[in-house]
Design an enzyme around this catalytic site. Structure first.
Site, PDB file in Angstrom:
ATOM      1  N   HIS A   7      45.054 -10.204 115.771  1.00  0.00           N
ATOM      2  CA  HIS A   7      45.004 -10.826 114.707  1.00  0.00           C
ATOM      3  C   HIS A   7      46.277 -10.543 113.907  1.00  0.00           C
ATOM      4  CE1 HIS A   7      42.823 -12.604 111.350  1.00  0.00           C
ATOM      5  NE2 HIS A   7      43.661 -11.980 110.563  1.00  0.00           N
ATOM      6  N   CYS A   8      46.882 -11.521 113.326  1.00  0.00           N
ATOM      7  CA  CYS A   8      48.417 -11.421 112.852  1.00  0.00           C
ATOM      8  C   CYS A   8      48.235 -11.679 111.501  1.00  0.00           C
ATOM      9  CB  CYS A   8      49.346 -12.513 113.537  1.00  0.00           C
ATOM     10  SG  CYS A   8      50.890 -12.612 112.837  1.00  0.00           S
ATOM     11  N   VAL A   9      48.525 -10.716 110.505  1.00  0.00           N
ATOM     12  CA  VAL A   9      48.693 -10.807 109.234  1.00  0.00           C
ATOM     13  C   VAL A   9      49.791 -11.739 108.564  1.00  0.00           C
ATOM     14  CG1 VAL A   9      47.593  -8.650 108.543  1.00  0.00           C
ATOM     15  CG2 VAL A   9      50.245  -8.720 108.953  1.00  0.00           C
ATOM     16  N   VAL A  11      48.202 -15.029 108.978  1.00  0.00           N
ATOM     17  CA  VAL A  11      46.917 -15.223 108.253  1.00  0.00           C
ATOM     18  C   VAL A  11      45.825 -15.721 109.189  1.00  0.00           C
ATOM     19  CG1 VAL A  11      45.890 -15.268 105.976  1.00  0.00           C
ATOM     20  CG2 VAL A  11      48.211 -15.752 106.205  1.00  0.00           C
ATOM     21  N   ASN A  12      45.996 -15.490 110.421  1.00  0.00           N
ATOM     22  CA  ASN A  12      45.144 -16.218 111.834  1.00  0.00           C
ATOM     23  C   ASN A  12      45.245 -15.367 112.646  1.00  0.00           C
ATOM     24  OD1 ASN A  12      43.501 -17.893 112.727  1.00  0.00           O
ATOM     25  ND2 ASN A  12      44.965 -19.638 112.890  1.00  0.00           N
TER      26      ASN A  12
END
Ligand code: ZN
Ligand code: ZN
Length: 307
Positions: free
Chosen positions: A154-156, A159-160
Site C-alpha cells: 500500500h503506497c502512501v 494513496v492507493n
C-alpha cells in the site's frame, strides 16, 4: 487475551484511518515538489536563459524540452497509479477446477481450510475479513480494507494499493521520477555552486531560496527513488511482489519465475510500443491472463506445490 487483541485491533484501525486521511495531503505534497522544481528550473533560470544567445540558449532549450517531456510522463504515470483500481476479487470467485487432473479435491480442501485457518499445504486460501476465496498471489490490505490482486504494497505517495492492474504504472512513475529529479539536480547544480562561492549572486532572495530548496529536495528524491527502483527491478526480474519477497525466504524455488524475459513481459506486456507508457495494448490484455490478475502461469515442474 481478548482485551489486548481488541486494543491492538483498535490501534491498527486508527493507524489505517490516519493513513487514509493522509491521502490528499500526499498528492498535494507531490504537486508541491513539482511546483517548486518548476519554478526553480523553468521560471527563474532556464526560460530567461533562452535569450542569452549562443551555447547558453542551446543548453536551456535542451533542458526545457527534457524537463517538460519527463514531467508529462511522470504526471501521466502518477495519476494512472492513483486512479487505477489495483484489482479486486470478482464476487463469488472460485478457482478454475482442472477436471482432467482431478484437482477437484483442492476445492474440498478449501472448505477445510476455512475452519482450520490456512494450512501451509492448502492451494486455495480464504480471507476471513472479506469472507471470500483468495485467488493466487492475492492479499488482504488492511488500509484499503479489502483483498487486492497480486498486492505489492500500500503506497502512501499514490494513496492507493499497488497491485496487479497498476504495478506497471507504479514502476513507470518511479522511473520517470528518477529521471526528472536527476535532471533537476544536475541543471540546478551550477546555481547551487555559485550559491556557496564568493562571487556575486544573481537573483532575488526568494528565487535563491526556491532554487536551494528545489536542489535539496530533488537530490533527496533522486537518491531514495534510485534505491527503490533497483529493488523493484530485481523483484520484476524474479516475478516476485514485495509481499512475496518477505514470504518466500523459506522456499528457494519460486513457481512463478519463468525466466527474466517472460517475467518482465508479465508486468510490462509484450508490445514494445507500450513499455514506456502507463497502458497496455488490447491484444496483450486479451492474450495474457496475468494482466487481469486472477491467473498466473507457473513453471510446469513446480505446479502443484504450495504458493
Ligand atoms: Zn480480504
Ligand atoms: Zn491498500
Amino acid at each position: 487475551m481478548y482485551r489486548s487483541g481488541a486494543v491492538m485491533a483498535w490501534n491498527v484501525f486508527k493507524f489505517c484511518t490516519a493513513l487514509r486521511g493522509l491521502g490528499s495531503i500526499m498528492i498535494l505534497l507531490v504537486l508541491g515538489v513539482v511546483g517548486v522544481s518548476y519554478y526553480a528550473v523553468v521560471v527563474s533560470s532556464y526560460f530567461p536563459a533562452l535569450t542569452n544567445g549562443g551555447l547558453d540558449s542551446l543548453v536551456a532549450l535542451v533542458v526545457l524540452l527534457l524537463f517538460h517531456a519527463l514531467l508529462v510522463m511522470l504526471l501521466w504515470s502518477y495519476f494512472s497509479v492513483v486512479f487505477t483500481d489495483p484489482g479486486s476479487v470478482p464476487p463469488n470467485w472460485k478457482p478454475v477446477v482442472d477436471e482432467e487432473n482431478g484437482d477437484a479435491d483442492l476445492l474440498a480442501g478449501s472448505e477445510f481450510s476455512q475452519l482450520a485457518g490456512e494450512p501451509a499445504n492448502s492451494r486455495i486460501r480464504y480471507c476471513r475479513k472479506c469472507n471470500q476465496l483468495k485467488p493466487p498471489r492475492c492479499h488482504h490490505c488492511s488500509v484499503c480494507g479489502r483483498c487486492v490482486l497480486k498486492m505489492d504494497h500500500h503506497c502512501v505517495w499514490v494513496v492507493n494499493c499497488v497491485g496487479a492492474l497498476n504495478y506497471k504504472y507504479f514502476l513507470l512513475f518511479l522511473f520517470y521520477t528518477f529521471l526528472e529529479t536527476t535532471l533537476v539536480t544536475l541543471s540546478l547544480l551550477p546555481h547551487f555552486i555559485t550559491f556557496f562561492s564568493d562571487g556575486e549572486i544573481p537573483g532575488s532572495p526568494s528565487t535563491l531560496a526556491t532554487t536551494f530548496l528545489a536542489f535539496v529536495l530533488n537530490l533527496a528524491f533522486a537518491l531514495s527513488v534510485m534505491g527503490f527502483l533497483i529493488m523493484h527491478i530485481s523483484l520484476v526480474a524474479g516475478n516476485t511482489t514485495t509481499i512475496e519477497a518477505y514470504e518466500k525466504k523459506t522456499s528457494p524455488k519460486w513457481r512463478y519465475d519463468l525466466g527474466r524475459k517472460r517475467n518482465f513481459e508479465q508486468v510490462f506486456g509484450t508490445d514494445k510500443g507500450y513499455w514506456f507508457i502507463p497502458a497496455y495494448s488490447e491484444e496483450d490484455i486479451r492474450r495474457m491472463p496475468a494482466l487481469q490478475g486472477l491467473e498466473y502461469p507457473s513453471k510446469p515442474e513446480l505446479d502443484g506445490q504450495e504458493f
